[in-house]
Enzyme design. Structure first.
Site, PDB file in Angstrom:
ATOM      1  N   HIS A 172       0.623  -1.161   0.116  1.00 32.87           N
ATOM      2  CA  HIS A 172      -0.110  -0.100  -0.079  1.00 32.87           C
ATOM      3  C   HIS A 172       0.787   1.312  -0.005  1.00 32.87           C
ATOM      4  CE1 HIS A 172      -4.136   1.276   0.271  1.00 32.87           C
ATOM      5  NE2 HIS A 172      -3.712   2.144   0.640  1.00 32.87           N
TER       6      HIS A 172
ATOM      7  N   LYS B 232      -7.763  -2.065   5.737  1.00 29.53           N
ATOM      8  CA  LYS B 232      -7.713  -2.657   4.332  1.00 29.53           C
ATOM      9  C   LYS B 232      -6.953  -3.830   4.334  1.00 29.53           C
ATOM     10  CE  LYS B 232      -7.487   1.112   1.951  1.00 29.53           C
ATOM     11  NZ  LYS B 232      -7.898   2.680   2.278  1.00 29.53           N
TER      12      LYS B 232
ATOM     13  N   ASP C 243     -13.988   2.114   6.165  1.00 31.10           N
ATOM     14  CA  ASP C 243     -12.973   2.942   5.398  1.00 31.10           C
ATOM     15  C   ASP C 243     -13.526   3.699   4.216  1.00 31.10           C
ATOM     16  OD1 ASP C 243     -10.371   4.283   4.821  1.00 31.10           O
ATOM     17  OD2 ASP C 243     -10.224   2.855   3.299  1.00 31.10           O
TER      18      ASP C 243
HETATM   19  N1  URA Z   1      -4.331   5.317   1.535  1.00 32.03           N
HETATM   20  C1  URA Z   1      -5.302   5.034   1.977  1.00 32.03           C
HETATM   21  O1  URA Z   1      -5.636   4.027   2.031  1.00 32.03           O
HETATM   22  N2  URA Z   1      -5.685   5.926   3.171  1.00 32.03           N
HETATM   23  C2  URA Z   1      -5.474   6.903   3.331  1.00 32.03           C
HETATM   24  O2  URA Z   1      -5.712   7.721   4.489  1.00 32.03           O
HETATM   25  C3  URA Z   1      -4.182   7.570   2.726  1.00 32.03           C
HETATM   26  C4  URA Z   1      -3.514   6.733   1.535  1.00 32.03           C
END
Ligand code: URA
Length: 434
Positions: free
Chosen positions: A82, A187, A161
């Site tokens: 990520h 996530k 989220d």
């Molecule tokens: N990426 C994400 O999934 N969430 C954030 O808050 C910032 C970047």
């Protein structure tokens, strides 16, 4: 405690208990707390921050808002990736194909564009037919058969989220360590990964502007990831300048296709191979990161990563014909070249301004429900460290929004700094933390 009291408590800098945080998130998801109270809460967190216990509670309540996928039946160490968000950052799309081709399963729940940064989901959605809203069963089946699957948060998967991310995007509450940590880790924990490679972007086009801020965020993410059983490592990388040459959803997919077919876009592929190599190593397919990087390069030169990308697109319903013949994609109504007014060397290209220009061209959102024009974008013909001659092309703008062309062309001219003396290409990777 009422929502009002919880907001006041956080606004005043007092410590919230886990049950108060969880109650607030749950009530919001059941529509018993409206967006305006959640926005006030997010702003209070933005200004007051959260301590370790509160951050842990926030991550847990995000995670508990939906299902946690189990990928135990799929053999191998599952490795996620990520990024905290950047401009021109299409690394996840290339890397998922490479790492899956190397035999490491890559589950990926990604996000849409946030603020001036682009989102993997918006980029993938520019491929006609490509589905990012698959259910858990389909997600698991595709990972098992193809090796990777890239989807978004849904009503089942981290709904907290999905809703709060969209709200943060339009309320100036993105740059907060606990909010970023809850968003990313929920996530990653839900997607069933065993290990995680983070790309913490740092610089004027990132949410973290200084190295120390990026390092602090990395520590929050690593500590909370490990505490939840996720082997977590992080790179801090330069986001002062856009990554690669294409900015804009479809243009970035085209650039991914070029790279997967072997084109060496230097900065983009340097970061991609380093992160992919680390994932290959964490996935147990190499003894060292350097060996993993060599495997990553081989996945490109052998054509295996390109083949994998085609499999992903096919499995997720995308049109293969467009991927094989990207030149047949519809064209923007208006294009404009911007040429250099002087000779010299490119010292910098302000990533944040480029990201904001893309939104103005129609390639990003100003409001939560804005439609994106996937064709809109900016191509950079020069990168920092390149020599440039007066009259040479610097940028090409693509848009259907005629009225944005002139304002963006004036804006974009001021984001590039051309100097008389030779300058080196910028450092791309600042730090590796584990
Ligand atoms: N990426 C994400 O999934 N969430 C954030 O808050 C910032 C970047």
């Amino acid at each position: 405690m009422t929502a009002y009291e919880i907001i006041i408590k956080k606004r005043n800098g007092d410590h919230l208990r886990p049950d108060e945080i969880n109650h607030f998130i749950q009530e919001y998801l059941h529509n018993r707390i409206p967006d305006y109270q959640m926005s006030a809460f997010l702003m209070a967190v933005y200004f007051q921050g959260m301590d370790e216990g509160e951050t842990k509670a926030l991550i847990d309540s995000f995670l508990q808002s939906g299902k946690k996928i189990s990928l135990q039946d799929i053999p191998g160490i599952k490795v996620g990736k990520h990024s905290t968000g950047g401009v021109g950052d299409k690394v996840s799309i290339i890397l998922a194909s490479i790492v899956a081709a190397a035999g490491v399963p890559v589950p990926m729940i990604s996000g849409r564009g946030l603020g001036h940064t682009g989102g993997t989901l918006d980029k993938l959605s520019s491929i006609p037919g490509f589905r990012i809203d698959l259910d858990e069963l389909k997600f698991r089946t595709i990972i098992s058969e193809v090796g990777t699957c890239l989807i978004g948060q849904t009503a089942d998967l981290v709904p907290a989220d999905r809703r709060i991310y969209a709200l943060r995007d339009v309320t100036g509450t993105i740059e907060s360590h606990p909010l970023i940590a809850a968003s990313i880790l929920s996530k990653k924990l839900a997607e069933g990964s065993n290990a995680l490679v983070l790309d913490i972007k740092c610089g004027n086009g990132a949410f973290m502007q200084s190295l120390s801020d990026a390092e602090n965020l990395a520590r929050v993410l690593i500590n909370n990831g490990k505490r939840s059983g996720l082997q977590t490592v992080a790179y801090i990388t330069n986001m002062d300048h856009p990554i690669g040459r294409a900015i804009g959803n479809w243009l970035e997919i085209r650039e991914c296709i070029d790279c997967l077919r072997g084109e060496e876009i230097e900065d983009l592929m340097h970061i991609t191979h380093q992160l992919a190599g680390t994932m290959i190593c964490l996935g147990g397919k190499s003894d060292t990161i350097d060996e993993g990087v060599a495997i990553s390069r081989d996945m490109i030169t052998s054509g295996k990563a390109w083949l994998k990308f085609r499999n992903i697109v096919q499995a997720q319903g995308g049109e293969i014909r467009i991927i094989e013949h990207p030149e047949t994609y519809p064209h923007s109504e208006y294009t404009l070249d911007i040429n250099a007014e002087s000779s010299g060397w490119v010292k910098s290209i302000g990533a944040r301004e480029v990201g904001l220009s893309l939104i103005q061209l129609g390639g990003g959102r100003k409001k939560t429900d804005d439609e994106i024009d996937p064709k809109a974008g900016i191509v950079l013909h020069k990168k920092p460290g390149d020599p440039v001659k007066k009259g040479e092309k610097l940028f090409t703008l693509y848009t259907d929004a005629k009225k944005s062309i002139q304002p963006v062309s004036s804006r974009i001219k001021s984001v590039i700094q051309i100097v008389a003396g030779e300058c080196a290409a910028p450092k791309l990777i600042y730090k590796f933390l584990q």
